[in-house]
Motif scaffolding. Structure first.
Motif, mmCIF file in Angstrom:
data_model
loop_
_atom_site.group_PDB
_atom_site.id
_atom_site.type_symbol
_atom_site.label_atom_id
_atom_site.label_comp_id
_atom_site.label_asym_id
_atom_site.label_seq_id
_atom_site.Cartn_x
_atom_site.Cartn_y
_atom_site.Cartn_z
ATOM 1 N N PRO A 110 -7.198 5.015 -6.894
ATOM 2 C CA PRO A 110 -7.302 3.701 -6.251
ATOM 3 C C PRO A 110 -7.688 2.589 -7.213
ATOM 4 O O PRO A 110 -7.181 1.458 -7.120
ATOM 5 N N ALA A 111 -8.583 2.897 -8.166
ATOM 6 C CA ALA A 111 -8.999 1.877 -9.128
ATOM 7 C C ALA A 111 -7.843 1.480 -10.040
ATOM 8 O O ALA A 111 -7.656 0.299 -10.356
ATOM 9 N N ILE A 120 -4.612 1.700 -9.352
ATOM 10 C CA ILE A 120 -3.635 0.948 -8.566
ATOM 11 C C ILE A 120 -4.107 -0.485 -8.350
ATOM 12 O O ILE A 120 -3.333 -1.442 -8.492
ATOM 13 N N TRP A 121 -5.397 -0.642 -8.038
ATOM 14 C CA TRP A 121 -5.918 -1.965 -7.707
ATOM 15 C C TRP A 121 -6.085 -2.850 -8.947
ATOM 16 O O TRP A 121 -5.794 -4.043 -8.890
ATOM 17 N N ARG A 122 -6.516 -2.288 -10.055
ATOM 18 C CA ARG A 122 -6.860 -3.096 -11.233
ATOM 19 C C ARG A 122 -5.722 -3.236 -12.240
ATOM 20 O O ARG A 122 -5.706 -4.186 -13.018
ATOM 21 N N ALA A 134 2.891 1.572 -3.406
ATOM 22 C CA ALA A 134 2.036 1.880 -4.557
ATOM 23 C C ALA A 134 1.567 3.333 -4.515
ATOM 24 O O ALA A 134 1.547 4.025 -5.547
ATOM 25 N N THR A 173 5.779 0.425 -9.488
ATOM 26 C CA THR A 173 4.695 1.362 -9.799
ATOM 27 C C THR A 173 5.180 2.477 -10.713
ATOM 28 O O THR A 173 4.485 2.879 -11.658
ATOM 29 N N ALA A 229 0.826 -1.207 0.000
ATOM 30 C CA ALA A 229 0.000 0.000 0.000
ATOM 31 C C ALA A 229 0.863 1.261 0.000
ATOM 32 O O ALA A 229 0.623 2.206 -0.776
ATOM 33 N N LEU A 250 -1.078 -3.132 -9.390
ATOM 34 C CA LEU A 250 -0.758 -4.261 -8.512
ATOM 35 C C LEU A 250 -0.804 -5.611 -9.228
ATOM 36 O O LEU A 250 0.083 -6.446 -9.012
#
Length: 370
Positions: A275-276, A278-280, A192, A255, A189, A283
């Motif tokens: 956030p989307a 980074i998450w989709r 990223a 990243t 976390a 990562l």
């Protein structure tokens, strides 16, 4: 020459695809070793005939053996100790299979209640009075022997080393996995966010990482122990609070590289939130290095826990860890080297398998990146 090289490379690629190449073979062997050690530590104490905290007072520092205890010398020593407590003298002594036949004599009548000392012994079961003579001053008894096997021997307190080594494996592996998970979540976390934000935010967050790097780990552990006392949970807090730093730097680097890719730029153009993205996108594409480094982080955490326990700041009695057992073995290395050898073998095999697993995964990831 070029044709031979191409054939050799094609064969190596086919082996790698089947998981039989150098990286694949090492990964499979490492996983097999780790699975075996984990199963032994998880189920071994459940099927063991010895509790990890049971003390065998008659078998202190018993050497490793496949033969069942007691031997003739241990039987003689045990009954002499019991006879002195009664008090009585041994007139005759004979071991027949799993039974002891003895004749005891005393200047006063022997109280039958004194024979309960046999039941409290680790060598004998409840005895049977065969005959009494001379007004109860002479007594013939038969006492069954308790047969016990200590494959790894016993420690300085008379506890079975095999069971304690497996219980120690539970503690060490639990610390390694849980503290690594803490480091994983915090480091991923943090790294990223820092890498995706960039600029001053990235610089400020990385300066914080460098400051924490400068703090002595042992000093941090001592402060926690002084503030909260010795507790098993402090190991997770102390190790997890430090080991996420490397993970954060690795994720930040990944990243910074991934956020310049076309699919990330396209997601930004379509209005996807940070956030989307980074998450989709970031990562999942950085998962390879993260998983590879995680397999290298687990042995580092286990070794760190062993070092802390070696200093007496980690797991406390009656629980134990491989570090605690190795510390005990180091103190008794001259008279009982096996106390150091067996825990060191388990610890070394686990660390070696994890290091080999991480190196194999890194080779696979590098091969896919080329």
């Amino acid at each position: 020459m070029n044709e031979a090289f191409r054939n050799a490379r094609s064969f190596a690629e086919r082996l790698s695809a089947l998981g039989l190449g150098a990286g694949g073979g090492s990964v499979q062997i490492s996983l097999a070793i780790l699975a075996l050690i984990a199963l032994l530590c998880l189920f071994g104490p459940l099927v063991s005939s010895h509790a990890y905290d049971r003390v065998y007072r008659d078998y202190v520092l018993a050497e490793p053996s496949l033969s069942a205890h007691p031997d003739a010398a241990e039987v003689a020593l045990a009954i002499e100790t019991i006879a002195r407590r009664m008090p009585a003298r041994i007139e005759a002594l004979r071991v027949d299979g799993d039974s002891l036949h003895a004749t005891l004599f005393s200047d006063r009548p022997i109280d039958a209640r004194a024979l309960r000392a046999f039941e409290r012994s680790d060598v004998f079961s409840a005895p049977r009075i065969v005959e009494t003579q001379d007004g109860g001053r002479r007594m013939r008894i038969d006492a069954p022997l308790k047969r016990t096997v200590f494959l790894f021997g016993t420690d300085a307190n008379g506890r079975d080393l095999l069971t304690r080594t497996l219980i120690a494996g539970r503690a060490s592996l639990a610390v390694g996995l849980l503290a690594s998970m803490v480091a994983l979540f915090i480091g991923v976390a943090y790294g990223a966010i820092a890498g995706y934000a960039g600029g001053r935010v990235d610089a400020a967050m990385m300066r914080i990482v460098e400051i924490i790097y400068a703090l002595p780990f042992i000093f941090f552990v001592i402060v926690l122990v002084m503030a909260f006392g010795r507790h098993f949970a402090l190991i997770f807090i102390a190790i997890g609070a430090v080991e996420w730093l490397d993970m954060a730097r690795i994720v930040r680097g990944q990243t910074l590289s991934i956020k310049r890719r076309d699919y990330v730029v396209a997601a930004q153009a379509l209005g996807a939130t940070a956030p989307a993205i980074i998450w989709r996108h970031i990562l999942p594409n950085a998962a390879g290095p993260i998983v590879a480094y995680l397999t290298l982080l687990v042995p580092q955490v286990i070794l760190l826990e062993s070092f802390v326990s070696f200093l007496g700041l980690g797991v406390q009695e009656p629980l134990t860890s491989w570090g605690v057992l190795i510390a005990d073995g180091a103190r008794n290395i001259q008279g009982a080297a096996y106390l150091l050898v067996f825990p060191a073998i388990f610890l070394g095999a686990t660390l070696g398998a994890l290091q080999s697993l991480g190196a194999g995964l890194l080779r696979r990831f590098d091969a896919k990146s080329d």
